[in-house]
Each structure stands twice: as structure tokens, then as C-alpha cells.
Design a protein around this motif. Sequence first.
Motif, PDB file in Angstrom:
ATOM      1  N   ASP A  78      22.007 -30.086 -49.868  1.00 34.03           N
ATOM      2  CA  ASP A  78      23.218 -30.501 -49.184  1.00 34.03           C
ATOM      3  C   ASP A  78      23.776 -29.368 -48.336  1.00 34.03           C
ATOM      4  N   CYS A  79      23.906 -28.188 -48.916  1.00 33.70           N
ATOM      5  CA  CYS A  79      24.566 -27.073 -48.236  1.00 33.70           C
ATOM      6  C   CYS A  79      23.791 -26.559 -47.029  1.00 33.70           C
ATOM      7  N   PHE A  80      22.471 -26.713 -47.020  1.00 35.60           N
ATOM      8  CA  PHE A  80      21.681 -26.183 -45.919  1.00 35.60           C
ATOM      9  C   PHE A  80      21.659 -27.099 -44.697  1.00 35.60           C
ATOM     10  N   VAL A  81      22.236 -28.287 -44.814  1.00 37.96           N
ATOM     11  CA  VAL A  81      22.302 -29.204 -43.674  1.00 37.96           C
ATOM     12  C   VAL A  81      23.757 -29.610 -43.480  1.00 37.96           C
ATOM     13  N   ARG A  82      24.383 -29.151 -42.407  1.00 36.60           N
ATOM     14  CA  ARG A  82      25.786 -29.451 -42.111  1.00 36.60           C
ATOM     15  C   ARG A  82      26.760 -28.843 -43.109  1.00 36.60           C
ATOM     16  N   GLY A  83      26.293 -27.946 -43.961  1.00 34.03           N
ATOM     17  CA  GLY A  83      27.178 -27.350 -44.945  1.00 34.03           C
ATOM     18  C   GLY A  83      27.347 -28.226 -46.171  1.00 34.03           C
ATOM     19  N   CYS A  84      28.135 -27.760 -47.115  1.00 32.71           N
ATOM     20  CA  CYS A  84      28.304 -28.455 -48.401  1.00 32.71           C
ATOM     21  C   CYS A  84      29.311 -29.584 -48.249  1.00 32.71           C
ATOM     22  N   ALA A 170      18.402 -37.104 -40.729  1.00 34.95           N
ATOM     23  CA  ALA A 170      17.087 -36.695 -41.233  1.00 34.95           C
ATOM     24  C   ALA A 170      16.490 -35.601 -40.349  1.00 34.95           C
ATOM     25  N   LYS A 171      16.688 -35.707 -39.045  1.00 32.44           N
ATOM     26  CA  LYS A 171      16.148 -34.695 -38.133  1.00 32.44           C
ATOM     27  C   LYS A 171      16.723 -33.318 -38.434  1.00 32.44           C
ATOM     28  N   GLU A 172      18.005 -33.259 -38.750  1.00 30.86           N
ATOM     29  CA  GLU A 172      18.632 -31.977 -39.075  1.00 30.86           C
ATOM     30  C   GLU A 172      18.090 -31.429 -40.391  1.00 30.86           C
ATOM     31  N   ALA A 173      17.806 -32.301 -41.334  1.00 29.87           N
ATOM     32  CA  ALA A 173      17.237 -31.851 -42.605  1.00 29.87           C
ATOM     33  C   ALA A 173      15.872 -31.206 -42.383  1.00 29.87           C
ATOM     34  N   VAL A 174      15.050 -31.814 -41.544  1.00 32.94           N
ATOM     35  CA  VAL A 174      13.730 -31.258 -41.242  1.00 32.94           C
ATOM     36  C   VAL A 174      13.868 -29.895 -40.570  1.00 32.94           C
ATOM     37  N   THR A 175      14.875 -29.751 -39.724  1.00 31.72           N
ATOM     38  CA  THR A 175      15.066 -28.506 -38.969  1.00 31.72           C
ATOM     39  C   THR A 175      15.577 -27.366 -39.832  1.00 31.72           C
TER      40      THR A 175
END
Length: 340
Positions: A78-84, A170-175
Motif C-alpha cells: 500500500d505505502c509504495f503506491v500513492r503512499g499509505c 495497477a499501472k502505478e503498482a507495476v511501476t
Amino acid sequence: MAECVHLLPRRWFLLSSLLLVAAAAAAAPVVHGYGGLTVGFYEKSCPEAEAIVRKVVAAAVHDDPTTTAPLLRLHFHDCFVRGCDGSVLINSTKKNTAEKDAKPNHTLDAFDVIDAIKEKLESKCPRTVSCADILAIAARDAAVRQGQWSKDGNLYEVETGRRDGRVSSAKEAVTYLPDSFDGIRRLITRFASKGLSLKDLAVLSGAHALGNTHCPSIAKRLRNFTRHHNTDPTLDAAYASKLRRECRSERDNTTQLEMVPGSSTTFDATYYSLVAQRKGMFHSDEALLRNDLTRGLVYQYMSSQHSFLRDFGVSMVNMGRVAVLTGTHGEIRRTCSLVN
């Protein structure tokens, strides 16, 4: 969160240097507020909030001890994508593929535990406790060591006051999510982009003390690693042979591999001993040996569990501060998987 023995002669030099670094960098694991977050945020609005989370997590872990690792991973991812901001919990829609459906998140689990916690909190304190805070508290409680750090067994105190985001990609999670095949430079870059240090990288990697993985996640390390090496040369050869015997097919999603053989449900510093022996499950684990500071911390923690557990609390608080939404930003979701 969440991959050389020939360097052993440098161990004691590195450890002595680290004592100075640790003295300057390590903080007490009890903190009292940052950027709108504070310990005890729900003291008046929902005084039983943390006790409710603890009770549900304890019951889930009692029923299935392997629940600990998924709860830690949910907070990390959670924290690594858009913050917590709880965005890892949001379901996909016809118009949007959410984080939980990105390839790096296909192995995430324990969503049902978070849903159970949210249901109880909504019954007790409607629209008060955010899903983002539930993830942070549940992650702490998953790694609890009863009686070791305080009267209620907490490794550290959780800052709360986060609000939930409305966007999940999902794209941001992959990045943005670290990959198990990342080398040390890539890992440093990923962590630095979140304001996290080399020390945070080494410490948070210690969450690999918990949980299991499956053959597809390490298939490349065992076969066809590069055109020159069939096996990842950073993986101990004898251990690689053992893993190949267990994973006869790279598509084997049934065989479970313990991250720390014989100790996958116990949160301790055993992981670092495996890393030092080049027996970490992921390439990103071995990468910790490729930097002077992170390598020194590997050797420090393998000989001092107390130091690891203390520093783990500090780094979890650091990670829990990444790009949080507080005040009037974001929302308090009624259901963690749905935007209001």
C-alpha cells in the motif's frame, strides 16, 4: 516488502563503523506525531479501535499462523503506491484496473482479515477509522512479540490519523513496487523515492523472515537466469540444487517454499543469517550484500536480534508516513474495497 560470504573478513570493520551510524541514526521506536499523524489519534473518537484490530488479527493468526506475512505485505504494498492511503484494498471496476489486480499484487492475501476488522469498527465507530490506518495497525500486530517491548507486547507504537485515497492504479503498482529481482541500485532508488533510507531498506527486508513463496517467483533464479548462467550465481549452489528438486516445474503454484525454512511463522532475525550465506530466497535479498551499509547491517542483525526488532519498529513508522492523506484530504471508506 516485499531478495558474500567472501566478504566476511570485512565484517568486524563494518560492524564497528555501524555502531557509530546506529548511534546517530537509530531513534526510539515510540514516536508521537508526524505530518498530521499521531499516536492515539482515535483515543476519543474510537477508544477501542486498536484493541479491536488486535483481537481480529490475533484470532486470524491463531487459526492460520501464515496470516502474519500477508498482513505485513499489504501495508508495504500500500505505502509504495500513492503512499499509505489504503488504495491497495480498492476493487477494480469496468473502467479501472486497481492495484490489487496488478501482477506484483496477485499473491497478496488477508483481504478478508482487513474486511473483518473494518466491519467490527464500523459497527462500533461508524465512518471513523480509515482503512489505511487499519493496514498500519494490523501490520504491527502481525509482528507482535508478546511481552517483549511493552505491557501489551507491541514492537512499536503506530501513528494514526491517515485518511483513505480514492484512486487505485495497477499501472502505478507495476511501476513503483520493488521487484524480487531488483539489484541494490534499483532498490536504493525505489526506497529513496519514498523518502526511505538505506537502513530502512535493510531493516524492512527483514519482513522476509515471515511467510512462504511459490516456485514461479524464483523460477528464473533456478533456470535460465541469463544466457551465461542457468542459475543465479549469487544463490548458494547447494541451496539452488535443493530448490530445483522442490520446484521441478516453473509453473508449480502448489509447492510452498518457506522464506526461512523451519521458521516461516516466527518473526526474528534468522533471515539475515540466510542472506549472509547467500540463501535468501530472492535476488533482492542477496542484493543487501552489495552495499557497504546494508551488508554491515545484515551482519549486525544476524548477531543481535534486539537491534533488528528495535530498528524494525523505527523503519515501519518511517514507511507508515509515506505520502499520507490527513485532515480534510481523502475520505474514511465505509467498505475498504469500495470508494464512497
